[in-house]
Design a protein around this motif. Sequence first.
Motif, PDB file in Angstrom:
ATOM      1  N   ASP A  52      23.408-148.446 -13.572  1.00  0.00           N
ATOM      2  CA  ASP A  52      22.943-147.874 -14.843  1.00  0.00           C
ATOM      3  C   ASP A  52      21.444-148.098 -14.987  1.00  0.00           C
ATOM      4  O   ASP A  52      20.963-149.229 -14.914  1.00  0.00           O
ATOM      5  CB  ASP A  52      23.695-148.524 -16.002  1.00  0.00           C
ATOM      6  CG  ASP A  52      23.418-147.839 -17.330  1.00  0.00           C
ATOM      7  OD1 ASP A  52      22.243-147.848 -17.778  1.00  0.00           O
ATOM      8  OD2 ASP A  52      24.365-147.307 -17.923  1.00  0.00           O
ATOM      9  N   ARG A  53      20.688-147.031 -15.215  1.00  0.00           N
ATOM     10  CA  ARG A  53      19.221-147.145 -15.248  1.00  0.00           C
ATOM     11  C   ARG A  53      18.683-147.710 -16.555  1.00  0.00           C
ATOM     12  O   ARG A  53      17.494-148.017 -16.653  1.00  0.00           O
ATOM     13  CB  ARG A  53      18.589-145.781 -14.959  1.00  0.00           C
ATOM     14  CG  ARG A  53      18.880-145.287 -13.547  1.00  0.00           C
ATOM     15  CD  ARG A  53      17.957-144.165 -13.130  1.00  0.00           C
ATOM     16  NE  ARG A  53      18.271-143.707 -11.787  1.00  0.00           N
ATOM     17  CZ  ARG A  53      17.824-144.282 -10.669  1.00  0.00           C
ATOM     18  NH1 ARG A  53      17.041-145.345 -10.753  1.00  0.00           N
ATOM     19  NH2 ARG A  53      18.153-143.808  -9.485  1.00  0.00           N
ATOM     20  N   HIS A  54      19.534-147.866 -17.547  1.00  0.00           N
ATOM     21  CA  HIS A  54      19.089-148.408 -18.823  1.00  0.00           C
ATOM     22  C   HIS A  54      19.601-149.821 -19.055  1.00  0.00           C
ATOM     23  O   HIS A  54      18.879-150.668 -19.585  1.00  0.00           O
ATOM     24  CB  HIS A  54      19.535-147.494 -19.971  1.00  0.00           C
ATOM     25  CG  HIS A  54      18.987-146.119 -19.877  1.00  0.00           C
ATOM     26  ND1 HIS A  54      17.682-145.813 -20.180  1.00  0.00           N
ATOM     27  CD2 HIS A  54      19.564-144.949 -19.485  1.00  0.00           C
ATOM     28  CE1 HIS A  54      17.467-144.524 -19.993  1.00  0.00           C
ATOM     29  NE2 HIS A  54      18.598-143.975 -19.572  1.00  0.00           N
ATOM     30  N   ARG A  55      20.838-150.105 -18.654  1.00  0.00           N
ATOM     31  CA  ARG A  55      21.438-151.407 -18.916  1.00  0.00           C
ATOM     32  C   ARG A  55      21.673-152.233 -17.648  1.00  0.00           C
ATOM     33  O   ARG A  55      22.117-153.377 -17.737  1.00  0.00           O
ATOM     34  CB  ARG A  55      22.763-151.231 -19.663  1.00  0.00           C
ATOM     35  CG  ARG A  55      22.587-150.631 -21.061  1.00  0.00           C
ATOM     36  CD  ARG A  55      23.921-150.541 -21.775  1.00  0.00           C
ATOM     37  NE  ARG A  55      23.751-150.132 -23.162  1.00  0.00           N
ATOM     38  CZ  ARG A  55      23.699-148.878 -23.583  1.00  0.00           C
ATOM     39  NH1 ARG A  55      23.808-147.896 -22.704  1.00  0.00           N
ATOM     40  NH2 ARG A  55      23.551-148.583 -24.860  1.00  0.00           N
ATOM     41  N   GLY A  58      19.671-150.160 -11.962  1.00  0.00           N
ATOM     42  CA  GLY A  58      19.309-148.756 -11.802  1.00  0.00           C
ATOM     43  C   GLY A  58      19.241-148.348 -10.348  1.00  0.00           C
ATOM     44  O   GLY A  58      18.482-148.937  -9.578  1.00  0.00           O
ATOM     45  N   SER A  93      26.545-143.909  -7.686  1.00  0.00           N
ATOM     46  CA  SER A  93      26.157-144.643  -8.896  1.00  0.00           C
ATOM     47  C   SER A  93      27.242-144.656  -9.959  1.00  0.00           C
ATOM     48  O   SER A  93      27.236-145.518 -10.843  1.00  0.00           O
ATOM     49  CB  SER A  93      24.869-144.062  -9.486  1.00  0.00           C
ATOM     50  OG  SER A  93      25.066-142.720  -9.901  1.00  0.00           O
TER      51      SER A  93
END
Length: 313
Positions: A52-55, A58, A93
Amino acid sequence: MPESGLSASGLPASLAGLAFTKGHGTGNDFVLIADPGGERVLTAADVAAVCDRHRGIGADGFIRAVRSARLPEGQALLQSDPGAEWFMDYYNSDGSVSEMCGNGVRVFAHFLLTEGLVQLAEGETLTIGTRAGTKTVTRVESGYAVDMGPWEFIHPDHAAAKAMDAVVNADGLEVPRPGLSVSMGNPHTVVALAELAELAATNLTVAPSVQPEPENGTNVEFVVPADPLVVDGVGLVTMRVHERGVGETLSCGTGACAAAAATRFWAGRDAPNEWAVTVPGGVVGVRFLTAEDGREHVELSGPAVLVARGAFL
């Protein structure tokens, strides 16, 4: 309080304290871990949380380095190729398992070398196990060259007759476009576009629709051949890709191979065997050669970069 199974960071508690490395091949990025004994149990949710690129960290994909003898898939490969000591356990991903990743293999080899798990001098080769069979990686001056194995049409009879076997709809294209389905150990559908402006206008945040779709889905490459197509004996194309289970990525190694294979087929018998494929993350080389097994193989070459090391909290 963190959810059950998660650490305070929100990432899987089972990974807490484990070292990881972040790397990429022409912008196609991965989180890598070393698990030689195959002791880590990864779920799709674990992988998706890390990528996850936010949490999370990434990444386009997650790679676990595990000895082939510790996985059923690897054990099967060792029976025919005892040199495949290491297996690239690769995940998209979204946590789904994938057969292969051409950029990932180069980064995986560089990771093994950097971690001291293998020795590989320039010009030497390394055999790696994957779910698409064994792959031979050669260390070269510009990075790594990978024998990706033979390529083939997914629908050979239809492709040979009409040079197309699918219809592709994509957001940003006014009308559906014909596509050609190519297997590189994983499925691809290649669509030729007329100009770079059309390629730029294609919205790949939305998954293209492919009919008929291969059984396990497909990666979709949109390709613009250069004009002239061949310069100094090298074919030139520009490509963007939507990867199944990921979305648009800055590069796709198997996709570059499929794009070159399809364009070479469309160009006819005088088309070259060497290609330079420009992707948003850079340029990779693709070469067609006849291997010892008598089949036409595809070699992918390009850089591999490790950018950071850390530990999961």
